[in-house]
Design an enzyme around this catalytic site. Structure first.
Site, PDB file in Angstrom:
ATOM      1  N   LEU A  33      92.669   5.778 129.389  1.00  0.00           N
ATOM      2  CA  LEU A  33      93.931   6.059 128.718  1.00  0.00           C
ATOM      3  C   LEU A  33      94.386   4.925 127.802  1.00  0.00           C
ATOM      4  O   LEU A  33      94.126   3.759 128.068  1.00  0.00           O
ATOM      5  CB  LEU A  33      95.026   6.301 129.758  1.00  0.00           C
ATOM      6  CG  LEU A  33      94.764   7.427 130.755  1.00  0.00           C
ATOM      7  CD1 LEU A  33      95.988   7.606 131.653  1.00  0.00           C
ATOM      8  CD2 LEU A  33      94.414   8.725 130.065  1.00  0.00           C
ATOM      9  N   HIS A  37      97.711   8.610 124.827  1.00  0.00           N
ATOM     10  CA  HIS A  37      97.838   9.510 125.982  1.00  0.00           C
ATOM     11  C   HIS A  37      99.219   9.358 126.625  1.00  0.00           C
ATOM     12  O   HIS A  37      99.841  10.334 127.020  1.00  0.00           O
ATOM     13  CB  HIS A  37      96.806   9.161 127.065  1.00  0.00           C
ATOM     14  CG  HIS A  37      95.380   9.331 126.654  1.00  0.00           C
ATOM     15  ND1 HIS A  37      94.540   8.283 126.399  1.00  0.00           N
ATOM     16  CD2 HIS A  37      94.642  10.451 126.468  1.00  0.00           C
ATOM     17  CE1 HIS A  37      93.343   8.735 126.086  1.00  0.00           C
ATOM     18  NE2 HIS A  37      93.374  10.039 126.105  1.00  0.00           N
ATOM     19  N   GLN A  61      81.327  19.443 126.161  1.00  0.00           N
ATOM     20  CA  GLN A  61      81.754  19.176 124.783  1.00  0.00           C
ATOM     21  C   GLN A  61      80.969  18.029 124.141  1.00  0.00           C
ATOM     22  O   GLN A  61      81.292  17.600 123.042  1.00  0.00           O
ATOM     23  CB  GLN A  61      83.267  18.952 124.707  1.00  0.00           C
ATOM     24  CG  GLN A  61      83.780  17.691 125.365  1.00  0.00           C
ATOM     25  CD  GLN A  61      85.307  17.651 125.396  1.00  0.00           C
ATOM     26  OE1 GLN A  61      85.947  18.362 126.166  1.00  0.00           O
ATOM     27  NE2 GLN A  61      85.911  16.837 124.545  1.00  0.00           N
TER      28      GLN A  61
HETATM   29  O1  PAF Z   1      91.015  15.430 123.754  1.00  0.00           O
HETATM   30  C1  PAF Z   1      90.416  15.287 124.839  1.00  0.00           C
HETATM   31  O2  PAF Z   1      90.529  14.275 125.516  1.00  0.00           O
HETATM   32  C2  PAF Z   1      89.505  16.406 125.346  1.00  0.00           C
HETATM   33  O3  PAF Z   1      88.855  17.044 124.291  1.00  0.00           O
HETATM   34  C3  PAF Z   1      90.234  17.427 126.226  1.00  0.00           C
HETATM   35  C4  PAF Z   1      91.323  18.163 125.480  1.00  0.00           C
HETATM   36  C5  PAF Z   1      90.841  16.716 127.444  1.00  0.00           C
HETATM   37  C6  PAF Z   1      89.234  18.479 126.730  1.00  0.00           C
HETATM   38  O4  PAF Z   1      88.201  17.903 127.466  1.00  0.00           O
END
Ligand code: PAF
Length: 283
Positions: A33, A37, A61
């Site tokens: 973080l 965030h 992803q």
């Molecule tokens: O932006 C991110 O940190 C990621 O893409 C998310 C939205 C937590 C999905 O894994």
């Protein structure tokens, strides 16, 4: 802060809160973080009775040659930071809890993910929308907050929420920058001091595009050109793309009289960075 590891236990927490008439704000994260965030979390805190966050480095992803295994992680530090907000509940599942054997269902916003990062990271946004849809079903929030730093991600999630009738509000939050303009990102941790200096070219390039809008430019190509000019003059910055597209649809445009987003992806050393700014023409 309660830490929950399974979807079933998270469901129970959400159902209990909803049963008491409490609203839930949600900030999904992949951890490591930073102030960006925490800004989302503080905003979430103001918008609902209960604040939930998640920490899950989502394997779907990341492409096969991307940084999934070396993505920065520090669970204890992240928990400490969340407690300062304070976050009420952290959902931190293991990969097997999110993707049990046999998982085969994907969620994909097709058009809005075609260009920009979508053109360079095949499958990335499909992984993002799939995990976010799952997290929404597990955490059951009334409101979820996303940073504008990941502008295409934000648009893909807004599209998904609208197309699939998710009953929640998406709140976009402005990019948080270091004092010198560098957009905050967990991946900034990869940069050496010299690379960090070079990385400032991204925000400077976007500022140059903004100046050309202020001077009357109304052609998207002019904006991209102004940004590219700055990037190309910075040694050690390798451009992946620089584009100016419609800020709503993310479709390519020529002349613009509506908000336009200038988006950049570039490599600084081995680190891929992205940044963007939205410009609204006056008059
Ligand atoms: O932006 C991110 O940190 C990621 O893409 C998310 C939205 C937590 C999905 O894994």
């Amino acid at each position: 802060m309660e830490i929950i590891e399974t979807p079933a236990a998270m469901h129970r927490w959400a159902e209990t809160a909803r049963g008491r008439g409490e609203t839930i704000a949600f900030v999904p994260t992949m951890g490591f973080l930073h102030e960006g965030h925490l800004t989302l979390m503080r905003e979430g805190r103001k918008r609902a009775a209960r604040l939930a966050s998640s920490l899950f480095v989502n394997p779907t992803q990341f492409g096969p040659h991307e940084d999934f295994s070396r993505y920065p992680r520090n669970f204890d530090r992240d928990c400490e930071l969340m407690r300062t907000v304070p976050v009420d509940v952290l959902f931190a599942p293991a990969a097997e809890a999110m993707y049990p054997p046999g998982s085969q269902t994907w969620v994909e916003a097709t058009e809005v993910t075609q260009g920009l990062c979508g053109g360079h990271r095949p499958g990335h946004f499909r992984g993002v929308t799939t995990v976010v849809a799952k997290l929404f079903n597990i955490v059951k929030p009334h409101v979820a907050l996303f940073g504008e730093k990941d502008f295409q991600q934000l648009r893909a999630i807004q599209r998904m929420v609208s197309d699939l009738n998710f009953d929640l509000e998406i709140v976009p939050v402005a990019t948080v920058r270091e004092r010198d303009g560098l957009a905050m990102s967990s991946r900034n941790a990869y940069l050496s001091p010299a690379e960090r200096e070079r990385a400032l070219a991204l925000s400077r390039a976007l500022e140059a595009a903004g100046r050309s809008v202020a001077e009357g430019a109304r052609n998207a190509a002019q904006l991209a050109c102004a940004a590219r000019f700055v990037l190309e003059r910075t040694p050690g910055v390798e451009i992946e793309y620089v584009e100016a597209v419609d800020a709503e649809s993310l479709r390519p445009i020529e002349r613009f009289d509506r908000p336009v987003v200038v988006a950049i992806a570039a490599r600084v050393g081995a680190t891929r960075l992205i940044d963007n700014m939205v410009f609204t023409p006056r008059g």
